[in-house]
Design an enzyme around this catalytic site. Sequence first.
Site, mmCIF file in Angstrom:
data_model
loop_
_atom_site.group_PDB
_atom_site.id
_atom_site.type_symbol
_atom_site.label_atom_id
_atom_site.label_comp_id
_atom_site.label_asym_id
_atom_site.label_seq_id
_atom_site.Cartn_x
_atom_site.Cartn_y
_atom_site.Cartn_z
ATOM 1 N N ALA A 114 16.320 47.483 83.659
ATOM 2 C CA ALA A 114 15.507 46.278 83.846
ATOM 3 C C ALA A 114 14.154 46.557 84.496
ATOM 4 O O ALA A 114 13.407 45.614 84.768
ATOM 5 C CB ALA A 114 16.292 45.265 84.673
ATOM 6 N N HIS A 213 11.443 42.339 90.284
ATOM 7 C CA HIS A 213 11.602 43.636 90.936
ATOM 8 C C HIS A 213 10.200 44.103 91.325
ATOM 9 O O HIS A 213 9.360 44.345 90.447
ATOM 10 C CB HIS A 213 12.237 44.662 89.992
ATOM 11 C CG HIS A 213 13.585 44.256 89.468
ATOM 12 N ND1 HIS A 213 14.714 44.217 90.252
ATOM 13 C CD2 HIS A 213 13.987 43.863 88.245
ATOM 14 C CE1 HIS A 213 15.751 43.831 89.526
ATOM 15 N NE2 HIS A 213 15.333 43.597 88.300
HETATM 16 N N1 LIG Z 1 20.400 49.384 84.663
HETATM 17 C C1 LIG Z 1 20.082 48.099 84.692
HETATM 18 O O1 LIG Z 1 18.912 47.718 84.812
HETATM 19 C C2 LIG Z 1 21.159 47.078 84.563
HETATM 20 C C3 LIG Z 1 22.471 47.473 84.503
HETATM 21 N N2 LIG Z 1 23.461 46.556 84.338
HETATM 22 C C4 LIG Z 1 24.828 47.076 84.237
HETATM 23 O O2 LIG Z 1 25.341 46.744 82.970
HETATM 24 C C5 LIG Z 1 26.648 46.223 83.106
HETATM 25 C C6 LIG Z 1 26.924 45.266 81.972
HETATM 26 O O3 LIG Z 1 26.074 44.141 82.112
HETATM 27 P P1 LIG Z 1 26.309 42.843 81.242
HETATM 28 O O4 LIG Z 1 26.441 43.205 79.822
HETATM 29 O O5 LIG Z 1 25.273 41.876 81.645
HETATM 30 O O6 LIG Z 1 27.715 42.377 81.811
HETATM 31 P P2 LIG Z 1 28.797 41.456 81.102
HETATM 32 O O7 LIG Z 1 29.686 40.979 82.194
HETATM 33 O O8 LIG Z 1 28.160 40.463 80.203
HETATM 34 O O9 LIG Z 1 29.600 42.468 80.164
HETATM 35 C C7 LIG Z 1 30.387 43.497 80.649
HETATM 36 C C8 LIG Z 1 31.370 43.835 79.569
HETATM 37 O O10 LIG Z 1 32.075 45.028 79.915
HETATM 38 C C9 LIG Z 1 33.391 44.859 79.503
HETATM 39 N N3 LIG Z 1 34.302 45.788 80.154
HETATM 40 C C10 LIG Z 1 34.679 45.840 81.448
HETATM 41 N N4 LIG Z 1 35.568 46.833 81.641
HETATM 42 C C11 LIG Z 1 35.750 47.417 80.434
HETATM 43 C C12 LIG Z 1 36.537 48.518 79.993
HETATM 44 N N5 LIG Z 1 37.334 49.196 80.819
HETATM 45 N N6 LIG Z 1 36.468 48.868 78.689
HETATM 46 C C13 LIG Z 1 35.686 48.187 77.827
HETATM 47 N N7 LIG Z 1 34.920 47.132 78.189
HETATM 48 C C14 LIG Z 1 34.953 46.760 79.488
HETATM 49 C C15 LIG Z 1 33.704 43.413 79.829
HETATM 50 O O11 LIG Z 1 34.809 43.021 79.083
HETATM 51 P P3 LIG Z 1 35.798 41.820 79.474
HETATM 52 O O12 LIG Z 1 35.289 40.690 78.683
HETATM 53 O O13 LIG Z 1 37.103 42.341 79.010
HETATM 54 O O14 LIG Z 1 35.709 41.633 80.948
HETATM 55 C C16 LIG Z 1 32.427 42.735 79.380
HETATM 56 O O15 LIG Z 1 32.466 42.382 78.020
HETATM 57 C C17 LIG Z 1 26.651 45.591 84.505
HETATM 58 O O16 LIG Z 1 27.967 45.580 85.045
HETATM 59 C C18 LIG Z 1 25.763 46.513 85.277
HETATM 60 O O17 LIG Z 1 26.542 47.559 85.835
HETATM 61 C C19 LIG Z 1 23.189 45.223 84.221
HETATM 62 C C20 LIG Z 1 21.897 44.784 84.292
HETATM 63 C C21 LIG Z 1 20.773 45.662 84.484
HETATM 64 O O1 LIG Z 2 19.078 42.914 85.329
HETATM 65 C C1 LIG Z 2 18.436 43.154 86.363
HETATM 66 O O2 LIG Z 2 17.311 42.653 86.596
HETATM 67 C C2 LIG Z 2 18.917 44.147 87.371
HETATM 68 C C3 LIG Z 2 20.364 44.299 87.469
HETATM 69 O O3 LIG Z 2 21.157 43.406 87.240
HETATM 70 C C4 LIG Z 2 20.870 45.607 87.888
HETATM 71 O O4 LIG Z 2 20.046 46.479 88.211
HETATM 72 O O5 LIG Z 2 22.095 45.803 87.893
#
Ligand SMILES: NC(=O)C1=CN([C@@H]2O[C@H](COP(=O)(O)OP(=O)(O)OC[C@H]3O[C@@H](n4cnc5c(N)ncnc54)[C@H](OP(=O)(O)O)[C@@H]3O)[C@@H](O)[C@H]2O)C=CC1
Ligand SMILES: O=C([O-])CC(=O)C(=O)O
EC number: 1.4.1.21
Length: 262
Positions: A114, A213
């Site tokens: 992000a 951010h």
């Molecule tokens: N680097 C960055 O800037 C950012 C990073 N992120 C990261 O990305 C991740 C995902 O974000 P987002 O898509 O918004 O979150 P969501 O909650 O929309 O989606 C997460 C998905 O992961 C699935 N999941 C959880 N555990 C497992 C598993 N063991 N095997 C397969 N699928 C699994 C969940 O499934 P179920 O429906 O079964 O729960 C859900 O569908 C966040 O948790 C965060 O860590 C997010 C935003 C920004």
């Molecule tokens: O989506 C964003 O802005 C940031 C976020 O959730 C993360 O870093 O996990």
Amino acid sequence: MNRRVAVVGHGVIGARVAEELARGGVDGAELVGIVVRHAPDTPAGPLLTLEQALDAADLVVECAGQPVVHEIVDAVLSRGSDLVVTSVGALLDDRLGPRLGSLGPGRLLATHGAVGGLDLLASAARSGGLDTVHVRTTKKAPALVRDWMSAAEAERITQSPEPVTVFSGGPSEAARLFPDSLNVVAALATAVGSTDRVTVELVGDPSATRTTHEITASGDIGDYSFVIRNTPSAQNPRTSAVTAWSVLQTIASLTGRAPLIA
Ligand SMILES: NC(=O)C1=CN([C@@H]2O[C@H](COP(=O)(O)OP(=O)(O)OC[C@H]3O[C@@H](n4cnc5c(N)ncnc54)[C@H](OP(=O)(O)O)[C@@H]3O)[C@@H](O)[C@H]2O)C=CC1
Ligand SMILES: O=C([O-])CC(=O)C(=O)O
């Protein structure tokens, strides 16, 4: 080189990444399937177990949360496949951080996610010239309440008419306490190669319509300031909508038709 890609997780980020790959949105990358816990109504590709994904893919893309990074990292990299992680905070965890240099033969890459400007800050850090790096993240207040908080703390965050500081500290603690909200901090710390020089502030703002951010860094080599105002995903207000597109850009950078700027 054409990449055969498996996507782990089919939430806000994973579903968009898989859909784009399935429609041929990234030159040189083909979706072979998705790995999920619960089958979605309209999956973007064939459902695979992790084992099947490892047989079919040479690039695995994690979009499922920090615990999943720990679950799959050894299996993916030891098979020689590359792993792109979205849940970058896992890299700061003691279970993984100290081992990063010895994993392989596959490569582990963290998406910039992000935020941006990490390439320039990594360059400045390489020169040895960065003394301080600070990130101040502001999100809509209710999105920052966590189960581990006391009722009084949750109320302070949700009821305040003004912006409130929810966390102030270092990157490792930030990534541990807010694993689905402060992965950007881990990406920043990884880019500058230090957790010690990075400080973090997380603010809840009742009237925030964007996730902000603000990254500042300073040293002999220069002074840097980046302000990113992202639109939150309509389905998950914790996640900025641009993140899925950043993951796709990271995937594009790993293909034989990598963009000129990645
Ligand atoms: N680097 C960055 O800037 C950012 C990073 N992120 C990261 O990305 C991740 C995902 O974000 P987002 O898509 O918004 O979150 P969501 O909650 O929309 O989606 C997460 C998905 O992961 C699935 N999941 C959880 N555990 C497992 C598993 N063991 N095997 C397969 N699928 C699994 C969940 O499934 P179920 O429906 O079964 O729960 C859900 O569908 C966040 O948790 C965060 O860590 C997010 C935003 C920004
Ligand atoms: O989506 C964003 O802005 C940031 C976020 O959730 C993360 O870093 O996990």
